[in-house]
Write a protein that holds these residues in place. Sequence first.
Motif, mmCIF file in Angstrom:
data_model
loop_
_atom_site.group_PDB
_atom_site.id
_atom_site.type_symbol
_atom_site.label_atom_id
_atom_site.label_comp_id
_atom_site.label_asym_id
_atom_site.label_seq_id
_atom_site.Cartn_x
_atom_site.Cartn_y
_atom_site.Cartn_z
ATOM 1 N N ALA A 59 0.855 -1.196 0.000
ATOM 2 C CA ALA A 59 0.000 0.000 0.000
ATOM 3 C C ALA A 59 0.884 1.237 0.000
ATOM 4 N N LEU A 60 0.448 2.294 -0.680
ATOM 5 C CA LEU A 60 1.251 3.507 -0.791
ATOM 6 C C LEU A 60 1.488 4.143 0.572
ATOM 7 N N ALA A 68 1.303 2.364 -6.875
ATOM 8 C CA ALA A 68 0.115 3.010 -6.322
ATOM 9 C C ALA A 68 -0.859 3.417 -7.427
ATOM 10 N N ARG A 85 -2.677 0.436 -8.626
ATOM 11 C CA ARG A 85 -3.699 -0.017 -7.672
ATOM 12 C C ARG A 85 -4.851 0.971 -7.556
ATOM 13 N N GLU A 136 -4.573 3.975 -6.197
ATOM 14 C CA GLU A 136 -4.407 4.781 -4.982
ATOM 15 C C GLU A 136 -3.951 6.200 -5.278
#
Length: 213
Positions: free
Chosen positions: A98-99, A157, A160, A162
């Motif tokens: 995750a970022l 990111a 994904r 994000e």
Amino acid sequence: MNIPHPNAPLARPTGKERDAVRRRPGGRSARVQAAVFEATFQLLEEREYERLSMASIAERAGVHETSLYRRWKTKEQLVLDAVNHRVVQEVPVPDTGALRSDLIAVLQSLQLFLQSRVGQALFQTAGATLHLPELCALRQERWGQRRAQLQILFDRAIARGELSPQVDCQFLLEMLSGIMYMRLFVVNEPVDEMLPKRVVDLILAGQTNLIAN
């Protein structure tokens, strides 16, 4: 016991033996570089940058001064290479999935590095060399290399969902790390363990709004 005939042909080295021969120069080169970089960091902790010299680094590293000049034309180039090498070691590129946690991990590593004696010495060195125009291009090149290493955090990111593809990743990196330098070296305010999370959450909140709009 078998005694080889004096005129018998010499045995050819095996593949493993040839590989070992090829590795020796590179292995020694890596050891010399490690010794030179470590000597540079030790001397920077002990004295000001202006008192640092190629001769003193060579003496501390236990190598001949000409060995340094074969790799680095100037003291400034050597120091910048040493800095870049240490930063890559001390501030690795994480992959947490995750970022937010990636960026927090980067800032936590950066915080620890900047608070170390080596980190403080290197920051003082950077300040002492800002007036040298011949180092601007080299410093920008090293920063470009580091930015490229960290770019994968943002690429993942974006993939994904994000982060917006329109985000200026260089500007984002500067914002993330700028608070650390400000706190530690400009205003000399305390830096607690929660600061990386606060900085990341504040900046990513703005990026989330950008995606929503």
